[in-house]
Design a protein around this motif. Sequence first.
Motif, PDB file in Angstrom:
ATOM      1  N   THR A  56      50.999  40.984  35.179  1.00  0.00           N
ATOM      2  CA  THR A  56      49.714  41.700  34.942  1.00  0.00           C
ATOM      3  C   THR A  56      49.385  42.399  36.400  1.00  0.00           C
ATOM      4  O   THR A  56      49.023  41.502  37.300  1.00  0.00           O
ATOM      5  N   LEU A  57      49.128  43.512  36.564  1.00  0.00           N
ATOM      6  CA  LEU A  57      48.751  44.238  37.759  1.00  0.00           C
ATOM      7  C   LEU A  57      47.320  44.545  37.839  1.00  0.00           C
ATOM      8  O   LEU A  57      46.791  44.752  39.069  1.00  0.00           O
ATOM      9  N   ASP A  58      46.726  44.823  36.687  1.00  0.00           N
ATOM     10  CA  ASP A  58      45.147  45.474  36.878  1.00  0.00           C
ATOM     11  C   ASP A  58      44.719  44.973  35.567  1.00  0.00           C
ATOM     12  O   ASP A  58      45.015  44.443  34.624  1.00  0.00           O
ATOM     13  N   PHE A  59      43.197  44.793  35.702  1.00  0.00           N
ATOM     14  CA  PHE A  59      42.593  44.432  34.507  1.00  0.00           C
ATOM     15  C   PHE A  59      42.835  45.325  33.083  1.00  0.00           C
ATOM     16  O   PHE A  59      43.116  46.567  33.148  1.00  0.00           O
ATOM     17  N   ILE A  60      43.145  44.669  31.851  1.00  0.00           N
ATOM     18  CA  ILE A  60      43.472  45.181  30.760  1.00  0.00           C
ATOM     19  C   ILE A  60      42.099  44.864  29.660  1.00  0.00           C
ATOM     20  O   ILE A  60      42.034  43.685  29.497  1.00  0.00           O
ATOM     21  N   ASN A  61      41.471  45.932  29.405  1.00  0.00           N
ATOM     22  CA  ASN A  61      40.379  45.664  28.541  1.00  0.00           C
ATOM     23  C   ASN A  61      40.978  45.771  26.966  1.00  0.00           C
ATOM     24  O   ASN A  61      41.526  46.872  26.459  1.00  0.00           O
ATOM     25  N   ILE A  62      40.754  44.655  26.515  1.00  0.00           N
ATOM     26  CA  ILE A  62      41.134  44.615  24.584  1.00  0.00           C
ATOM     27  C   ILE A  62      39.814  44.569  23.917  1.00  0.00           C
ATOM     28  O   ILE A  62      39.008  43.579  23.961  1.00  0.00           O
ATOM     29  N   ASN A  63      39.376  45.516  23.191  1.00  0.00           N
ATOM     30  CA  ASN A  63      38.373  45.557  22.319  1.00  0.00           C
ATOM     31  C   ASN A  63      38.564  44.774  21.116  1.00  0.00           C
ATOM     32  O   ASN A  63      39.335  45.183  19.997  1.00  0.00           O
ATOM     33  N   LEU A  64      37.999  43.403  20.978  1.00  0.00           N
ATOM     34  CA  LEU A  64      38.149  42.547  19.708  1.00  0.00           C
ATOM     35  C   LEU A  64      37.083  43.026  18.432  1.00  0.00           C
ATOM     36  O   LEU A  64      37.514  42.912  17.537  1.00  0.00           O
ATOM     37  N   SER A  65      35.907  43.686  18.955  1.00  0.00           N
ATOM     38  CA  SER A  65      35.217  44.112  17.895  1.00  0.00           C
ATOM     39  C   SER A  65      34.207  45.181  18.757  1.00  0.00           C
ATOM     40  O   SER A  65      34.399  45.311  19.767  1.00  0.00           O
ATOM     41  N   CYS A  77      50.716  45.876  31.539  1.00  0.00           N
ATOM     42  CA  CYS A  77      50.224  45.316  32.880  1.00  0.00           C
ATOM     43  C   CYS A  77      48.603  45.904  33.499  1.00  0.00           C
ATOM     44  O   CYS A  77      48.287  45.436  34.355  1.00  0.00           O
ATOM     45  N   GLY A  78      48.494  47.011  32.616  1.00  0.00           N
ATOM     46  CA  GLY A  78      47.148  47.553  33.046  1.00  0.00           C
ATOM     47  C   GLY A  78      47.039  48.727  33.864  1.00  0.00           C
ATOM     48  O   GLY A  78      45.794  49.203  34.330  1.00  0.00           O
ATOM     49  N   LYS A  79      48.056  49.231  34.476  1.00  0.00           N
ATOM     50  CA  LYS A  79      47.885  50.113  35.475  1.00  0.00           C
ATOM     51  C   LYS A  79      47.903  51.515  34.801  1.00  0.00           C
ATOM     52  O   LYS A  79      48.433  51.617  33.467  1.00  0.00           O
ATOM     53  N   LEU A 120      46.229  43.261  42.326  1.00  0.00           N
ATOM     54  CA  LEU A 120      44.848  42.859  42.848  1.00  0.00           C
ATOM     55  C   LEU A 120      45.054  41.381  43.603  1.00  0.00           C
ATOM     56  O   LEU A 120      45.667  40.371  43.128  1.00  0.00           O
ATOM     57  N   ASN A 121      44.357  41.206  44.761  1.00  0.00           N
ATOM     58  CA  ASN A 121      44.352  40.006  45.481  1.00  0.00           C
ATOM     59  C   ASN A 121      43.300  39.142  44.856  1.00  0.00           C
ATOM     60  O   ASN A 121      42.613  39.593  44.033  1.00  0.00           O
ATOM     61  N   ASN A 122      43.155  37.940  45.127  1.00  0.00           N
ATOM     62  CA  ASN A 122      42.300  36.885  44.581  1.00  0.00           C
ATOM     63  C   ASN A 122      41.109  37.341  44.900  1.00  0.00           C
ATOM     64  O   ASN A 122      40.114  37.491  44.096  1.00  0.00           O
ATOM     65  N   PHE A 123      40.623  37.867  46.184  1.00  0.00           N
ATOM     66  CA  PHE A 123      39.361  38.130  46.373  1.00  0.00           C
ATOM     67  C   PHE A 123      38.850  39.523  45.563  1.00  0.00           C
ATOM     68  O   PHE A 123      37.658  39.515  45.061  1.00  0.00           O
ATOM     69  N   ASN A 133      32.494  43.205  21.374  1.00  0.00           N
ATOM     70  CA  ASN A 133      33.168  42.005  21.885  1.00  0.00           C
ATOM     71  C   ASN A 133      34.492  42.610  22.448  1.00  0.00           C
ATOM     72  O   ASN A 133      35.379  42.935  21.873  1.00  0.00           O
ATOM     73  N   ASP A 134      34.338  42.442  24.008  1.00  0.00           N
ATOM     74  CA  ASP A 134      35.576  42.883  24.671  1.00  0.00           C
ATOM     75  C   ASP A 134      36.150  41.621  25.299  1.00  0.00           C
ATOM     76  O   ASP A 134      35.531  40.859  26.102  1.00  0.00           O
ATOM     77  N   LEU A 135      37.652  41.423  25.262  1.00  0.00           N
ATOM     78  CA  LEU A 135      38.366  40.527  26.121  1.00  0.00           C
ATOM     79  C   LEU A 135      39.263  41.279  27.278  1.00  0.00           C
ATOM     80  O   LEU A 135      39.714  42.426  26.927  1.00  0.00           O
ATOM     81  N   ILE A 136      38.915  40.674  28.361  1.00  0.00           N
ATOM     82  CA  ILE A 136      39.560  41.347  29.788  1.00  0.00           C
ATOM     83  C   ILE A 136      40.510  40.435  30.315  1.00  0.00           C
ATOM     84  O   ILE A 136      40.303  39.449  30.785  1.00  0.00           O
ATOM     85  N   ASP A 137      41.781  41.168  30.315  1.00  0.00           N
ATOM     86  CA  ASP A 137      42.860  40.139  30.999  1.00  0.00           C
ATOM     87  C   ASP A 137      42.854  40.528  32.409  1.00  0.00           C
ATOM     88  O   ASP A 137      42.945  41.740  32.689  1.00  0.00           O
ATOM     89  N   SER A 138      43.137  39.629  33.364  1.00  0.00           N
ATOM     90  CA  SER A 138      42.947  40.141  34.638  1.00  0.00           C
ATOM     91  C   SER A 138      44.418  39.641  35.288  1.00  0.00           C
ATOM     92  O   SER A 138      45.142  38.795  34.710  1.00  0.00           O
ATOM     93  N   PRO A 139      44.632  40.237  36.501  1.00  0.00           N
ATOM     94  CA  PRO A 139      46.044  39.981  37.147  1.00  0.00           C
ATOM     95  C   PRO A 139      45.924  38.565  37.469  1.00  0.00           C
ATOM     96  O   PRO A 139      44.878  37.720  37.424  1.00  0.00           O
ATOM     97  N   GLY A 140      46.926  37.919  37.682  1.00  0.00           N
ATOM     98  CA  GLY A 140      47.119  36.311  37.725  1.00  0.00           C
ATOM     99  C   GLY A 140      46.581  36.001  39.390  1.00  0.00           C
ATOM    100  O   GLY A 140      46.920  36.924  40.134  1.00  0.00           O
ATOM    101  N   PHE A 141      45.769  35.060  39.336  1.00  0.00           N
ATOM    102  CA  PHE A 141      45.489  34.807  40.785  1.00  0.00           C
ATOM    103  C   PHE A 141      46.826  34.162  41.569  1.00  0.00           C
ATOM    104  O   PHE A 141      47.980  33.754  40.837  1.00  0.00           O
ATOM    105  N   THR A 142      47.079  34.241  42.926  1.00  0.00           N
ATOM    106  CA  THR A 142      48.447  33.846  43.396  1.00  0.00           C
ATOM    107  C   THR A 142      48.222  32.885  44.389  1.00  0.00           C
ATOM    108  O   THR A 142      47.115  32.735  44.969  1.00  0.00           O
ATOM    109  N   TYR A 143      49.056  31.966  44.621  1.00  0.00           N
ATOM    110  CA  TYR A 143      48.901  30.905  45.945  1.00  0.00           C
ATOM    111  C   TYR A 143      49.115  31.629  46.901  1.00  0.00           C
ATOM    112  O   TYR A 143      49.791  32.603  47.312  1.00  0.00           O
ATOM    113  N   GLN A 144      48.688  31.217  48.151  1.00  0.00           N
ATOM    114  CA  GLN A 144      48.816  31.777  49.437  1.00  0.00           C
ATOM    115  C   GLN A 144      50.430  31.563  49.964  1.00  0.00           C
ATOM    116  O   GLN A 144      50.822  32.270  50.780  1.00  0.00           O
ATOM    117  N   ASN A 145      50.966  30.788  49.390  1.00  0.00           N
ATOM    118  CA  ASN A 145      52.457  30.512  49.411  1.00  0.00           C
ATOM    119  C   ASN A 145      53.147  29.957  48.259  1.00  0.00           C
ATOM    120  O   ASN A 145      52.154  29.289  47.653  1.00  0.00           O
TER     121      ASN A 145
END
Length: 330
Positions: free
Chosen positions: A187-196, A8-10, A53-56, A199-211
């Motif tokens: 996923t609650l926080d950014f997760i950094n994955i070192n591909l090389s 989850c990245g925490k 994290l929230n969308n903003f 080269n880093d791939l960063i997974d982010s928490p999902g955006f959420t609908y207002q409702n």
Amino acid sequence: MTKKCIGCGKVLQTKDPNIAGYIPQNKLKDCNLCARCFKINHYNQIDLLSVPLNNFQILKSLDKSNAIAFFMIDFLNINSETIATYHKINIPKLLVISKSDIIPKSIKRQKILEWLKEIYHIKEDIVFLSTNKNSNINFIDEYLDSYSKIYLLGYTNAGKSTYINNIINRKIGQAFTITTSMIPNTTLDFININLSPSNDLIDSPGFTYQNNIYLPTEIELIKKINPKKFISPITYQLKELTSINIEDKIIISQTESSNNFTFYMSNSLNINKIYNTVKFNNFSQKEYQIANNSDLVIKGVGFINIKKATTLIIYSDYQDLIEIRPSLFN
């Protein structure tokens, strides 16, 4: 050295089991998953104490230094809210239509591309991705190799974690995987994955609908809403004073002459005709004027193509999830 949960990245912590990232002290040395992710992986257990994290905050965190954003969105979640979030990304970006294997075979990809560019003003490249079938994986890899930092963004259940696990297996062959679950906000926080080395791939928490049409505890409904195989559109012919009931959440009542309603949403949902809306009179009611050949969108669920101009009454406490747009099938 700070150690993060690979699920989850925490940041892992041993002090408070009621705070995200908790792991028992005796597990800290050898385990890379927090207790929450372990329970999600093995027991599909819900933890409502965790706040992502929230969308903003997600958008504000994007680094501009030679970075690109892959914004993943599935066919059923293309709507004004998700696309507005996409437009707010201020670094180079690629729109990725994920889970492309669920798109009905009758809908041509080129037609979707033209419609996205016209209705939603998409100017950047658009690519269709199916992780399950490895469709267009190599095409996206070319982008991965061209940037030192890649952010993977998208709304909850867009398929980000599944795609990341595919990359981990193919590119670095590591034994761990990102936690995948239909539970919202896995996923609650950014997760950094070192591909090389460069080269880093960063997974982010999902955006959420207002409702949402569901509560976080309604796991069975969440599973129904998110299809795992291609959608078979279902057409209902509704006559005057006939209604359609969607999971007792949204009731669409046809007030005029016969009309065709074609549903593009998960075939697992309970959708049926009803002839009496009395039991739903305690719901919020709103009238909608529908132009010829329009889509009635239910955010987070899918859309309904309506062939002829009509007036609808919708009974629902989720009116803010409803929008009308020019149809994909014009």
